[in-house]
Design an enzyme around this catalytic site. Structure first.
Site, short mmCIF file in Angstrom:
data_model
loop_
_atom_site.label_atom_id
_atom_site.label_comp_id
_atom_site.label_asym_id
_atom_site.label_seq_id
_atom_site.Cartn_x
_atom_site.Cartn_y
_atom_site.Cartn_z
CG HIS A 85 -5.56 -2.43 0.70
ND1 HIS A 85 -4.89 -2.33 -0.29
CD2 HIS A 85 -5.20 -1.66 1.91
CE1 HIS A 85 -4.11 -1.35 -0.01
NE2 HIS A 85 -4.27 -1.10 1.12
CD1 TRP A 111 -7.97 2.64 -1.84
CD2 TRP A 111 -9.73 3.79 -2.73
NE1 TRP A 111 -7.90 4.08 -1.29
CE2 TRP A 111 -8.97 4.65 -1.71
CE3 TRP A 111 -10.95 4.38 -3.14
CZ2 TRP A 111 -9.34 5.95 -1.67
CZ3 TRP A 111 -10.98 5.72 -3.06
CH2 TRP A 111 -10.34 6.65 -2.17
CB SER A 164 -0.77 -0.01 0.90
OG SER A 164 -2.01 0.76 0.75
C1 GTR Z 1 -5.62 4.32 1.66
C2 GTR Z 1 -4.80 5.10 0.64
C3 GTR Z 1 -4.07 4.20 -0.39
C4 GTR Z 1 -3.11 3.27 0.64
C5 GTR Z 1 -3.98 2.68 1.60
C6 GTR Z 1 -2.73 2.26 2.62
O1 GTR Z 1 -6.66 4.75 2.35
O2 GTR Z 1 -5.84 5.58 0.08
O3 GTR Z 1 -3.94 5.19 -1.15
O4 GTR Z 1 -2.25 3.86 0.63
O5 GTR Z 1 -4.57 4.03 2.47
O6 GTR Z 1 -1.50 2.76 2.78
O7 GTR Z 1 -3.14 1.26 3.33
#
Ligand code: GTR
Length: 421
Positions: free
Chosen positions: A395, A344, A253
């Site tokens: 995620h 996302w 991320s």
């Molecule tokens: C989210 C953000 C992403 C990603 C994520 C993370 O909310 O929008 O770009 O970086 O956090 O780091 O878990």
């Protein structure tokens, strides 16, 4: 209690997730220089286009960083019987900067025992503190501000005993050790605290006299994290157990974004791995799907240089797109991991960036990746020097991702010396 109370704002509602409605877009050709010259050789790429793109990403997205400064490395603890004797665990204090306000990066190193020589390593930043990557009660608790969210259950931005090991699923120490790899990690907040408010901690503070922090192109947190990863690599160069020429930088991320930017800038990294890196990571910014520049610069203004904010809803004005970031790794291998439900982060937009970066690998006589987006099946790893897989689920980065990554690393000779592949 921490003085800074900041929780990242929720994701917005106005997000495009309908593939049928994604408007067509045109990518800038990564092999055409700013003055229109076509880049036709690896030499021209290295001499001309690569420096130009590094400059553009520094100026328009992540922000400039100061030149490297020497680090001081001290061993804070050693446990030769960690993980039931499978690894030697060390904690290092890596100091960046001089005197008042210098940054101390507390680096956690797990090295498999009994290796025949220096071992390859995975190096990555963790979100919540070193003590969250493994339940070992001897690992020092993080200090200072830590993020707070419903997921972490960490109250008042304070590192807690209860949060020990809570992110162990993202850091499969034993799996890596059994495969012959060291794992090295550092808490993001030691390098640069992950909130948008004034800070008296981290490398941007330690080196505050080196750059005008108010400038539109001054470094944001992602550049600071990338800079910190390079300083940790400096420290690893001093550890005889680790082969610093075979260090893979890895991140999930926001730290996937930082891993890619670190490896783009610092050619000592042998491999970069980014999981769910999404917007401003591996995902194409021009593709109107999932997280976009307006979302990310509003929710996380501190990750970028101020100049990047001007591209909110103006992605077409960027003189490059994120495929150029992947291309900056050429001819070194790069691996992009995405997850089916992580819309996302736009898994398809990440794959399209891999495909569009491939012509740069071809300049070096290497193949990147060649697979149609429609042909992608879950849990299958694709590509040659650019690797890609999509796993089911959301995620996260999990052991299932590491299995593909380890196979890819071995294929590119980032493995235990003497091991065959
Ligand atoms: C989210 C953000 C992403 C990603 C994520 C993370 O909310 O929008 O770009 O970086 O956090 O780091 O878990």
């Amino acid at each position: 209690m921490s003085t800074v109370r900041w929780v990242s704002p929720p994701r917005p509602a106005d997000v495009d997730y309908d593939e049928a409605r994604v408007p067509p877009f045109e990518l800038p050709d990564v092999l055409v220089a700013s003055d229109g010259t076509r880049i036709a050789s690896a030499e021209a790429w290295r001499a001309r286009r690569r420096p130009e793109l590094l400059e553009l990403f520094s100026r328009e997205v992540y922000g400039r960083t100061p030149p490297p400064v020497p680090v001081r490395v001290a061993v804070a603890s050693v446990d030769e019987q960690a993980c039931f004797g499978l690894v030697t665990r060390r904690e290092l204090d890596v100091t960046v900067g001089e005197g008042d306000g210098s940054a101390v990066l507390r680096v956690l190193v797990f090295v498999p025992r009994g290796a025949r020589g220096p071992v390859p390593a995975f190096l990555g930043i963790n979100l919540l503190g070193n003590h969250t990557v493994h339940p070992d009660p001897k690992i020092r608790l993080a200090t200072g501000w830590v993020p707070q969210s419903p997921e972490t259950g960490i109250p008042d931005h304070e590192p807690t005993e209860a949060s020990r090991g809570m992110h162990a699923r993202r850091w499969p120490v034993e799996l890596l050790a059994a495969a012959g790899y060291a794992l090295v990690t550092v808490y993001a907040g030691d390098i640069d605290p992950d909130h948008p408010y004034a800070r008296e901690r981290g490398v941007r503070y330690a080196l505050r006299d080196a750059l005008d922090l108010d400038a539109g192109d001054a470094w944001g947190a992602i550049s600071a994290w990338a800079y910190g990863l390079s300083r940790v690599l400096d420290a690893l160069e001093q550890l005889p157990e680790i082969d610093a020429a075979r260090v893979a930088v890895i991140g999930h991320s926001r730290f996937g974004k930082a891993a890619l930017w670190a490896a783009a800038r610092d050619e000592r990294f042998a491999l970069a791995v980014a999981s769910g890196s999404g917007c401003a990571g591996a995902k194409l910014s021009r593709r109107r799907f999932g997280e976009r520049v307006a979302h990310i610069t509003t929710r996380f203004p501190h990750w970028f240089c101020k100049n990047f904010h001007a591209y909110a809803d103006r992605e077409d004005a960027l003189p490059f797109d994120q495929h150029a970031l992947l291309a900056l790794l050429a001819p070194r291998p790069v691996y992009i991991a995405s997850a089916e439900q992580d819309l996302w982060a736009d898994p398809k937009g990440e794959l399209l960036a891999c495909l569009a970066a491939s012509p740069v690998y071809a300049l070096f006589g290497r193949s990147g990746i060649d697979v149609s987006p429609e042909a992608i099946r879950l849990n299958v790893s694709y590509g040659d020097h650019i690797g890609y897989h999509r796993r089911p689920g959301g995620h996260d980065i999990l052991a299932a991702d590491f299995w593909h990554v380890l196979a890819f690393a071995r294929r590119h000779a980032i493995q235990e010396s003497g091991a065959s592949h």
